[in-house]
Design an enzyme around this catalytic site. Structure first.
Site, PDB file in Angstrom:
ATOM      1  NE  ARG A 225      41.817  33.000  34.808  1.00  0.00           N
ATOM      2  CZ  ARG A 225      40.496  33.077  34.862  1.00  0.00           C
ATOM      3  NH1 ARG A 225      39.864  33.806  33.952  1.00  0.00           N
ATOM      4  NH2 ARG A 225      39.805  32.440  35.779  1.00  0.00           N
ATOM      5  CG  HIS A 271      38.428  40.320  34.190  1.00  0.00           C
ATOM      6  ND1 HIS A 271      39.591  39.829  34.720  1.00  0.00           N
ATOM      7  CD2 HIS A 271      37.625  39.237  34.015  1.00  0.00           C
ATOM      8  CE1 HIS A 271      39.502  38.514  34.883  1.00  0.00           C
ATOM      9  NE2 HIS A 271      38.302  38.130  34.453  1.00  0.00           N
TER      10      HIS A 271
END
Length: 308
Positions: A225, A271
């Protein structure tokens, strides 16, 4: 009849509808699956946190919400959601994808591949890299993804240390926990992989003090994250560190003027380290709904207090 609401984007419905239907049919359930089930008739919600459904109060017979993503930080604290919440744990797709991405980038930095792939000066440096057992790797976060990556890297031969908030016991992995354990895990790490969840307790895990504990030349790999790293502190520490390969960010897409894009010691990936694959994820969801309908405990239940 079991009524299942698919609450996500239209594009997600297009990707998932056939796979979910096939998987649910295989369970033998008598069900309906749609994007427009009346709220008071919904038994289960297959959910993406960016869906229009944000108030769960009207869903008076709701038995569970099945999150399509591994991360639940955008829904776990919703005060209107009182039904059980599950997160996506998919060994075939999501977990395997993470293992492959982490292993690839750890090996890239371990072998020094960048110097040979981009070598405009045609430098002939025949210094061999160390073998894996001499390259200490630390993984921060020992959940499903962290354990899978730690096990794979250990099988290759790396000396792997894992750190988590609560103590774990994993064969062939040195497991540490707590603040003192974190510092110890960082002090000897030549490569650090971040796979912690996004919670208030994990924000800025790699802050200036933590980064200062890393040895010179250490590499950071973050497919976890974006909030796990203090960006300003990392930019300040990069001159003495080896590299940072980052797949997750506080703002996505990463703004074009962000200094990470142009920094010679940063690799940005969009991502992609691990994604939910509709075919295998559909089987996970269908199996879990079938479990619930048989009166069995749901798999992958979220601990609301812990946030994951």
């Amino acid at each position: 009849m079991t009524n299942i609401l698919f609450a996500a984007s239209q594009s997600a419905w297009t990707k998932y509808e056939t796979h979910l239907t096939t998987a649910l049919d295989a369970t033998g359930l008598d069900y309906t699956l749609a994007t427009d089930v009346p709220a008071d008739q919904v038994d289960y919600i297959i959910y993406a946190p960016n869906a229009t459904v944000q108030d769960f109060t009207p869903y008076t017979r709701l038995k569970a919400v099945m999150n399509l993503w591994a991360g639940v930080e955008q829904v776990v604290n919703n005060p209107t959601l009182t039904a059980p919440l599950t997160r996506m744990v998919d060994a075939e797709g999501l977990t395997q994808g993470m293992v492959e991405w982490v292993t690839g980038h750890v090996l890239r930095h371990h072998l020094g591949m960048d110097a040979h792939i981009v070598n405009p000066n045609q430098t002939w440096d025949d210094t061999p890299p160390p073998v894996a057992k001499d390259r200490p790797v630390t993984i921060l976060g020992l959940g499903v993804l962290g354990q899978a990556c730690a096990s794979q890297l250990s099988r290759i031969g790396f000396s792997v240390t894992g750190w988590s908030r609560s103590q774990k016991d994993i064969p062939v992995i040195t497991c540490l926990s707590g603040p003192d354990g974190l510092r110890h895990a960082l002090l000897g790490a030549q490569i650090v992989v971040l796979l912690l969840p996004d919670t208030p307790a994990t924000e800025n895990t790699l802050d200036a003090d933590a980064l200062a504990a890393l040895p010179d030349g250490a590499v950071i790999v973050n497919p976890g994250r974006g909030t796990l790293i203090d960006d300003d502190a990392l930019l300040a520490a990069l001159p003495r560190l080896g590299h940072a390969t980052l797949d997750t960010f506080r703002t996505e897409p990463l703004p074009k003027d962000h200094p990470y894009w142009a920094h010679p010691k940063v690799t940005v990936t969009p991502h992609i380290a691990s994604a939910t694959r509709p075919d295998s994820a559909a089987r996970v969801i269908a199996d879990n709904i079938a479990r619930a309908e048989r009166g069995e405990t749901l798999h992958h239940l979220v601990d609301r207090a812990a946030g994951y």
